[in-house]
Design a protein around this motif. Structure first.
Motif, mmCIF file in Angstrom:
data_model
loop_
_atom_site.group_PDB
_atom_site.id
_atom_site.type_symbol
_atom_site.label_atom_id
_atom_site.label_comp_id
_atom_site.label_asym_id
_atom_site.label_seq_id
_atom_site.Cartn_x
_atom_site.Cartn_y
_atom_site.Cartn_z
ATOM 1 N N LEU A 74 0.829 -1.198 0.000
ATOM 2 C CA LEU A 74 0.000 0.000 0.000
ATOM 3 C C LEU A 74 0.864 1.249 0.000
ATOM 4 N N ASN A 75 2.005 1.163 0.656
ATOM 5 C CA ASN A 75 2.767 2.385 0.906
ATOM 6 C C ASN A 75 3.781 2.694 -0.186
ATOM 7 N N SER A 76 3.314 2.768 -1.402
ATOM 8 C CA SER A 76 4.184 3.257 -2.461
ATOM 9 C C SER A 76 3.391 4.265 -3.261
ATOM 10 N N TYR A 77 4.088 5.232 -3.768
ATOM 11 C CA TYR A 77 3.414 6.299 -4.483
ATOM 12 C C TYR A 77 2.678 5.762 -5.699
ATOM 13 N N ALA A 80 -0.466 3.948 -4.648
ATOM 14 C CA ALA A 80 -1.452 4.921 -4.179
ATOM 15 C C ALA A 80 -2.137 5.582 -5.372
ATOM 16 N N GLU A 228 14.809 -0.041 -0.205
ATOM 17 C CA GLU A 228 15.869 0.873 0.232
ATOM 18 C C GLU A 228 17.157 0.127 0.542
ATOM 19 N N VAL A 257 17.798 5.493 -6.015
ATOM 20 C CA VAL A 257 18.079 6.614 -5.117
ATOM 21 C C VAL A 257 18.959 6.186 -3.944
ATOM 22 N N PHE A 258 18.648 5.040 -3.344
ATOM 23 C CA PHE A 258 19.448 4.644 -2.182
ATOM 24 C C PHE A 258 20.818 4.124 -2.602
ATOM 25 N N ILE A 261 22.723 7.444 -3.011
ATOM 26 C CA ILE A 261 23.080 8.041 -1.725
ATOM 27 C C ILE A 261 24.338 7.383 -1.162
ATOM 28 N N LYS A 264 27.412 8.247 -3.341
ATOM 29 C CA LYS A 264 27.844 9.627 -3.118
ATOM 30 C C LYS A 264 28.619 9.727 -1.809
ATOM 31 N N PRO A 283 8.152 10.394 -6.311
ATOM 32 C CA PRO A 283 8.507 11.736 -5.832
ATOM 33 C C PRO A 283 9.980 11.867 -5.424
ATOM 34 N N ILE A 284 10.563 10.813 -4.879
ATOM 35 C CA ILE A 284 11.965 10.934 -4.450
ATOM 36 C C ILE A 284 12.912 11.195 -5.615
ATOM 37 N N LYS A 286 12.700 13.402 -7.734
ATOM 38 C CA LYS A 286 12.851 14.851 -7.917
ATOM 39 C C LYS A 286 13.551 15.504 -6.741
ATOM 40 N N VAL A 287 13.873 14.693 -5.733
ATOM 41 C CA VAL A 287 14.494 15.252 -4.539
ATOM 42 C C VAL A 287 15.976 14.913 -4.495
ATOM 43 N N GLU A 289 19.804 14.443 -5.441
ATOM 44 C CA GLU A 289 20.686 15.272 -6.255
ATOM 45 C C GLU A 289 21.804 14.428 -6.829
#
Lengths: 344, 344
Positions: A74-77, A80, A228, A257-258, A261, A264, A283-284, A286-287, A289
DNA sequence: ATGAAAGCGCTAACAC
DNA sequence: GTGTTAGCGCTTTCAT
């Protein structure tokens, strides 16, 4: 003064001096009812505060107007968004949704399927768990002729439609984009190849390599659950490699993304040392870098398409047995993580 | 050979040469049924492939075993967690969920409430839309004695329980933390003060300032919908200020993160120039650089608590009329965005 | 175009 | 501890 007693069609009938049958028919636009009577019925219903009793109706008509939904989590964009699309479409079509989640675990999926069956849903929408290896648990539905529509994580079945995007082509495009931007040694973070979405993405990746005369290397595929933790571990795998990749194409944004991170933190520059691309436009993306290049596709549309395809079947507008799959649009979104040549 | 006909309690009764009533009772562990008969009934039910018909049951017993849920939006990590918790608890308790979303718009909330009422849910779980100004649309539930439980975005009502965290205290702690780390001119990104969660957070913020002899300035409050766009705009507001803040406490993570992104693009250093703290511990808070200090609380627990509080009321274990609110735990999570003094 | 009658599968009330 | 009876509110033949 609380109007305690519920109003039934009999109350309306008595009020109007007609029969309950006529009221029942009038309420649902039966063709053989006088326009005038119908109007009077509608007015009386409103005036008396009538609400139809769906149980009596379901009991009699053997239709529940309920659609079962099984999602992996349930808990993924993305999920949802899918549910939002389903909810809206179901509402439009006059159906309820019963939603359950498998937590990516087939045993829960089996339980959920049983529950849905016992609740007598009119149809079922399924996106498979990470480790589902067969769909025996859906047999009761097929056997009883209850329509099943798969979305995103699908399974081929002659009596069922799948709502998907062209994962092969999308992955091909991502890989080609990385190659075009100067990468030759491209790593792929893959999911379970039992799942069509991940298998297709690997295929697209391989074909793009082939078309650009880059030979495929087994050790450049890192398979995981794409969560993650897997992202972080994939980075550690990369850090240990003698010959590091110059790009990473991840089958989802979370892992990408992870992974970024962690890399980096180890001093790797992105995209200069390693370019990155993901999948899903979470959404992540776009956050992080630099912002993550990714594949965008509308969960909302997937949800809508799944519901309408099911209700069309239920309403005999079109059959899911004749439609093999519905392929929705997806787009490559290019962001900083893949642009090695900053002047471009 | 498809077993086409559905098995009913009558089939079981005939099979066992007992009455349907006994079967009905046996199936639901009625106290006055012989242990042996009960066992035989269970076995026969299984052997014949019996599934209970919930409509007949609902029709007769006037219980739907369905809980309505109205959330402001589906596509947020917090809400997804809440729903997961609700789903699991509801499953445990033998209830279904009907989920709908208001898209933060009261008019949709009104429609959803009507729909839920007509579907005859046994109870209702609500988190209010951004702009809801009264709860007239819930009156039908209160009038009919259908229990309503609010969660997160609540509204005080004598016949209803609220599931919340101590937003005041949490906001106080955040603000104090920022002050302790050297900030004096702290901006607050607020949401609609009609919503308890945002009003309480402002109060906690103000009280912390007061307790540290910092005078409150109206222009340091920026009120918005706290979405991505608002975050960006709040940054632009800050960039135009003559006297800039040295810290920002945002009432959610989304606004905080997109504010940070915009400020960073303008050359502002975080946390050196402006420290940051958010609220919710959304996944993006772990992706933004520096990682965002925030308030963590479990959506899953909120969802579970909401459902059990409702089902306890329905099962007459405890009444929601006597419990005003259930306050769940929250924690301040300190990350890089608020640590001006890096040696700490 | 409308109505009468039967019954979907279950449970509550009341017997015994 | 188990059975009998009635009926929840609606839809569906089959009449008219």
């Amino acid at each position: 003064m609380t109007p305690d007693k519920d109003i039934t069609i009999y109350d309306i009938a008595r009020h109007l001096n007609i029969s309950a049958t006529t009221v029942s028919r009038g309420l649902k636009d039966h063709p053989a009812i006088n326009k005038n009577t119908r109007k009077k019925i509608a007015e009386a219903a409103k005036a008396l505060g009538y609400r139809s009793n769906t149980f009596a109706s379901s009991l009699r008509s053997r239709k529940t107007h309920t659609i079962g939904v099984i999602v992996p989590r349930l808990n993924s964009y993305f999920v949802a968004s899918v549910l939002a699309g389903m909810q809206d479409a179901a509402n439009r079509e006059g159906y309820n949704l019963i939603i359950s989640h498998s937590l990516e675990e087939v045993s829960n999926e089996v339980t959920n399927a049983h529950t849905m069956f016992n609740k007598r849903v009119d149809g079922l929408l399924v996106s498979l768990a990470y480790n589902t290896e067969n769909i025996d648990h859906l047999q009761p539905f097929f056997r009883k002729g209850i329509p099943v529509v798969f979305f995103d994580r699908t399974w081929p079945h002659p009596d069922s439609t799948s709502i998907i995007i062209d994962n092969y082509q999308a992955a091909y495009n991502v890989t080609k984009h990385l190659i075009d931007n100067g990468s030759r040694r491209i790593m792929h973070l893959a999911g379970n190849l039992l799942r069509n979405v991940y298998a297709e993405r690997v295929k697209g990746y391989k074909q793009a390599l082939k078309d650009h005369k880059i030979s495929f290397e087994e050790k450049l595929i890192y398979t995981s659950k794409l969560d993650e933790e897997s992202g972080t571990r994939s980075a550690e795998y990369i850090l240990k490699m003698k010959e590091k990749p110059d790009a990473v194409f991840s089958a989802n944004d979370t892992a990408a993304v992870f992974c970024m991170i962690r890399l980096k933190a180890a001093g790797i520059r992105i995209p200069e040392d390693i370019a990155f691309a993901g999948f899903n436009n979470d959404p992540i993306s776009k956050v992080i870098e630099p912002n993550l290049t990714t594949v965008n596709y509308s969960g909302y549309s997937v949800g809508e398409a799944a519901v309408t395809s099911l209700t069309n079947d239920l309403n005999r507008i079109s059959s899911i047995k004749t439609t093999n799959s519905i392929v929705l649009r997806s787009d490559l979104i290019i962001r900083g993580s893949s642009l090695k040549n900053k002047t471009s």
